[in-house]
Design a protein around this motif. Sequence first.
Motif, short mmCIF file in Angstrom:
data_model
loop_
_atom_site.label_atom_id
_atom_site.label_comp_id
_atom_site.label_asym_id
_atom_site.label_seq_id
_atom_site.Cartn_x
_atom_site.Cartn_y
_atom_site.Cartn_z
N ASP A 145 0.75 87.71 51.98
CA ASP A 145 0.63 87.97 50.70
C ASP A 145 1.75 88.02 49.71
OD1 ASP A 145 -2.22 88.30 51.21
OD2 ASP A 145 -2.15 90.47 51.38
N GLU A 160 3.91 76.31 39.45
CA GLU A 160 2.87 76.77 39.97
C GLU A 160 2.37 75.92 41.26
OE1 GLU A 160 -0.41 77.71 37.39
OE2 GLU A 160 0.54 78.78 36.11
N LYS A 181 2.65 77.51 45.26
CA LYS A 181 1.56 77.36 46.17
C LYS A 181 1.97 76.66 47.27
CE LYS A 181 -1.66 79.66 44.16
NZ LYS A 181 -2.25 80.91 44.83
N SER A 228 -0.29 83.01 47.73
CA SER A 228 0.39 83.96 46.41
C SER A 228 -0.52 84.01 45.33
CB SER A 228 1.58 83.03 45.98
OG SER A 228 1.43 81.97 45.61
N GLN A 229 -0.38 84.71 44.37
CA GLN A 229 -1.02 84.67 43.08
C GLN A 229 0.14 84.91 42.00
OE1 GLN A 229 -3.27 88.41 41.99
NE2 GLN A 229 -2.77 88.94 44.36
#
Length: 256
Positions: A198, A215, A219, A225-226
Amino acid sequence: MILHSNVIGEGNPFIILHGFLGMGDNWKTLARKFSESNFQVHLVDQRNHGRSFHSDEFDYELLAEDLKNYCESKRMSEIILLGHSMGGKTAMLFASKHPDLVKKLIVADISPRYYPVHHNIILEGLSQLDFSFVKTRLEADRVLEEYVPQIGVRQFLLKNLYWVHKGELGLRINLKVLKENVSEVGEALPPHAIFEKDTLFLRGDRSEYIMENDEMLIKRQFPNSQIITINNSGHWLHAENPQEFYVTVVNFLLIN
């Protein structure tokens, strides 16, 4: 040599890594808040910064190795790791090299990509602080103002001032080595560096350090991930909107 740290609270180990020209103490207010949620927060000074040791060598491999030595010295495992800017790059590399030691990763306003050198004016301003003439913080601020017009940035930089002895100021950072190695700060994370646990990336809504075209790269190297935007903030998002920053981080940490 082991990095200097300020440890706040008791509970699960939570390491915070500052950015370029910063120090762990920049995070003291937020650290106290995090400690209220059952975290023992370690505010670590990276090499050539704060009260940690000075060295002629400076790159992310060494910064990650320093952190590994620190964790071993404290007998820590399954840490929460948060890094801002340069500290975020260190945190990303460390997590990819030692995923067994990192439970969750938080990266504040930096992506894995390359960044061109953009600290030269600040470094030149700091180089103009001749402490045989500059005897007060106000005088240091006046010198810096010619190079750094933003008062908030100057206040951040001037936290590096300290009294070497009575009547003589100095800088805690190893300015000479940091100037010589400033290009290392923008180096990209190696493409093989991947962390699958995470991960939370935080970006300031007024910052350009994490853009939309970052982004896909994030990723690829951090598949679990966020990315969350902190409102009303730039690159120093933790200082500009500490409440939203704190709530967002705690919500991420308390899930699972």
